[in-house]
Design a protein around this motif. Sequence first.
Motif, short mmCIF file in Angstrom:
data_model
loop_
_atom_site.label_atom_id
_atom_site.label_comp_id
_atom_site.label_asym_id
_atom_site.label_seq_id
_atom_site.Cartn_x
_atom_site.Cartn_y
_atom_site.Cartn_z
N LEU A 91 36.47 -73.02 32.36
CA LEU A 91 37.54 -73.52 32.88
C LEU A 91 37.49 -73.17 34.32
CD1 LEU A 91 40.52 -74.49 32.53
CD2 LEU A 91 41.18 -72.03 32.47
N GLY A 92 37.18 -74.48 35.19
CA GLY A 92 37.08 -74.37 36.66
C GLY A 92 38.53 -74.86 37.21
N GLY A 93 38.66 -74.08 38.27
CA GLY A 93 39.82 -74.27 39.13
C GLY A 93 40.00 -73.55 40.36
N THR A 94 40.73 -73.85 41.13
CA THR A 94 40.72 -72.98 42.57
C THR A 94 41.78 -71.76 42.04
OG1 THR A 94 42.73 -74.65 42.99
CG2 THR A 94 40.67 -75.03 44.19
N PHE A 95 42.60 -71.79 41.22
CA PHE A 95 43.25 -70.52 40.69
C PHE A 95 43.78 -70.09 41.96
CE2 PHE A 95 39.67 -70.96 37.73
CZ PHE A 95 40.47 -71.43 36.54
N LEU A 145 53.73 -75.72 29.51
CA LEU A 145 54.00 -74.56 30.36
C LEU A 145 54.25 -75.20 31.68
CD1 LEU A 145 52.24 -71.79 29.07
CD2 LEU A 145 54.48 -72.03 28.92
N SER A 182 52.58 -74.63 38.03
CA SER A 182 51.51 -75.02 38.69
C SER A 182 51.04 -74.12 39.94
CB SER A 182 51.55 -76.44 39.12
OG SER A 182 52.44 -76.38 40.38
N SER A 183 50.02 -74.05 40.25
CA SER A 183 49.82 -73.05 41.54
C SER A 183 50.56 -73.55 42.67
CB SER A 183 48.24 -72.94 41.83
OG SER A 183 47.43 -72.53 40.57
N SER A 184 50.64 -74.75 42.79
CA SER A 184 51.41 -75.31 44.02
C SER A 184 52.90 -74.70 43.81
CB SER A 184 51.57 -76.66 44.14
OG SER A 184 50.04 -77.19 43.82
N HIS A 241 47.13 -71.54 32.91
CA HIS A 241 45.55 -71.30 32.98
C HIS A 241 45.08 -70.45 31.83
CE1 HIS A 241 45.96 -71.73 37.52
NE2 HIS A 241 45.74 -73.07 36.99
N ASP A 251 45.13 -83.85 33.05
CA ASP A 251 45.47 -84.54 34.40
C ASP A 251 44.01 -84.36 34.98
OD1 ASP A 251 45.74 -81.49 34.45
OD2 ASP A 251 46.00 -81.57 36.40
N ALA A 252 43.48 -83.22 34.83
CA ALA A 252 41.97 -82.96 35.41
C ALA A 252 40.98 -84.14 34.73
CB ALA A 252 41.38 -81.71 35.37
N ALA A 270 46.01 -72.23 28.20
CA ALA A 270 45.10 -73.13 28.13
C ALA A 270 43.48 -72.43 27.66
CB ALA A 270 44.63 -73.87 29.22
N ILE A 288 48.08 -77.45 23.44
CA ILE A 288 48.83 -76.32 23.96
C ILE A 288 50.35 -76.71 24.29
CG2 ILE A 288 46.40 -75.44 24.77
CD1 ILE A 288 47.84 -75.73 27.66
N LEU A 295 36.53 -77.16 29.66
CA LEU A 295 37.93 -77.00 29.55
C LEU A 295 38.39 -77.99 30.57
CD1 LEU A 295 38.28 -73.60 28.23
CD2 LEU A 295 37.40 -75.53 26.88
N LYS A 335 39.90 -81.03 47.06
CA LYS A 335 41.19 -80.17 47.35
C LYS A 335 40.62 -79.54 48.88
CE LYS A 335 43.48 -78.37 43.49
NZ LYS A 335 44.11 -77.33 42.68
P1 ATP Z 1 47.50 -76.96 42.06
O1 ATP Z 1 49.18 -76.99 41.88
O2 ATP Z 1 46.80 -76.29 43.19
O3 ATP Z 1 46.94 -78.30 41.51
P2 ATP Z 1 46.96 -76.13 39.32
O4 ATP Z 1 48.12 -75.08 38.78
O5 ATP Z 1 47.22 -77.23 38.66
O6 ATP Z 1 46.96 -75.82 40.91
P3 ATP Z 1 44.12 -76.05 39.15
O7 ATP Z 1 43.37 -75.03 39.75
O8 ATP Z 1 44.31 -77.28 39.82
O9 ATP Z 1 45.62 -75.23 38.87
O10 ATP Z 1 43.74 -76.30 37.55
C1 ATP Z 1 42.70 -75.70 36.84
C2 ATP Z 1 42.73 -76.15 35.41
O11 ATP Z 1 43.70 -75.60 34.74
C3 ATP Z 1 42.88 -77.66 35.30
O12 ATP Z 1 42.02 -78.10 34.17
C4 ATP Z 1 44.33 -78.07 34.97
O13 ATP Z 1 44.25 -79.22 34.34
C5 ATP Z 1 44.62 -76.58 34.20
N1 ATP Z 1 46.15 -76.40 34.32
C6 ATP Z 1 46.65 -76.29 35.44
N2 ATP Z 1 48.08 -75.90 35.19
C7 ATP Z 1 48.37 -75.93 33.84
C8 ATP Z 1 49.20 -75.60 32.96
N3 ATP Z 1 50.64 -75.36 33.49
N4 ATP Z 1 49.28 -75.69 31.70
C9 ATP Z 1 47.71 -75.82 31.22
N5 ATP Z 1 46.74 -76.26 31.88
C10 ATP Z 1 46.89 -76.22 33.38
#
Ligand code: ATP
Length: 208
Positions: free
Chosen positions: A18-22, A164, A167-169, A29, A117-118, A32, A161, A113, A56
């Motif tokens: 599971l990649g992400g900026t977190f 929820l 989001s990180s933003s 996350h 959206d991704a 998921a 799932i 994973l 990003k």
């Molecule tokens: P940002 O708001 O900066 O875009 P984000 O919350 O979307 O951050 P990311 O680091 O962009 O987090 O996402 C990493 C992975 O986690 C992606 O595959 C994304 O689809 C998934 N993801 C993000 N938010 C959720 C959530 N609420 N439920 C399930 N999966 C999520």
Amino acid sequence: MERGLRRLGPVAERVGVLGGTFDPVHVGHLVAAVDSRHALGLDRVLFVVAGDPWQKRGKVVGSPADRLALVQAAVAPIDGLEASTIELDLGRPSVTADTLEALAAPDRELFLLLGADAAANMPTWRRLEETRDLCTLAIVSRAGEHAAAPSPDWRVAHVTIPRLDVSSSDVRERLHDGRPIDGLCPPDVVREIRSRRLYTRSDGDAAR
Ligand code: ATP
Ligand code: MG
């Protein structure tokens, strides 16, 4: 008998990626990862913390060290989830194919994973064909979402799932505004954010 078994080879370890900026990690996350691990029978799920993802660029707020520390705090109490520094260790901007290549092993099966959206964004990715050959794509859809692989020749698994809406933003915006984030991030992550004074009005939040 023994020979026959040997021909089958060792049972491959099933590893989710599971990649992400977190920036920062939140409960979306975690759900998921936990639900994908359960649904796909994964031995472990790696939270691969991105360094400076090309999509990003300029929008990542937390330093790699801070984002990694938050992920470590989030996964520590949960079985089968691990933080990975593999992209940070590469020391250069990386794309998913680079990461999967670095993780590939003969006795390991990789599951990428991706939230719906991704996954929808994949046609813009670099080295897409190499990515396809390295993994099974696990599309993680929040109830009501639909997404497909970029083309029919991908190995695909689907995981649904609960939705929820976090989001990180959104978490960063709340912190910037002085609103609470309890429940959106695990308590250990909230503590770590507070003690590191992250995402406050004074830390120069570049993404806003
Ligand atoms: P940002 O708001 O900066 O875009 P984000 O919350 O979307 O951050 P990311 O680091 O962009 O987090 O996402 C990493 C992975 O986690 C992606 O595959 C994304 O689809 C998934 N993801 C993000 N938010 C959720 C959530 N609420 N439920 C399930 N999966 C999520
Ligand atoms: Mg996102």
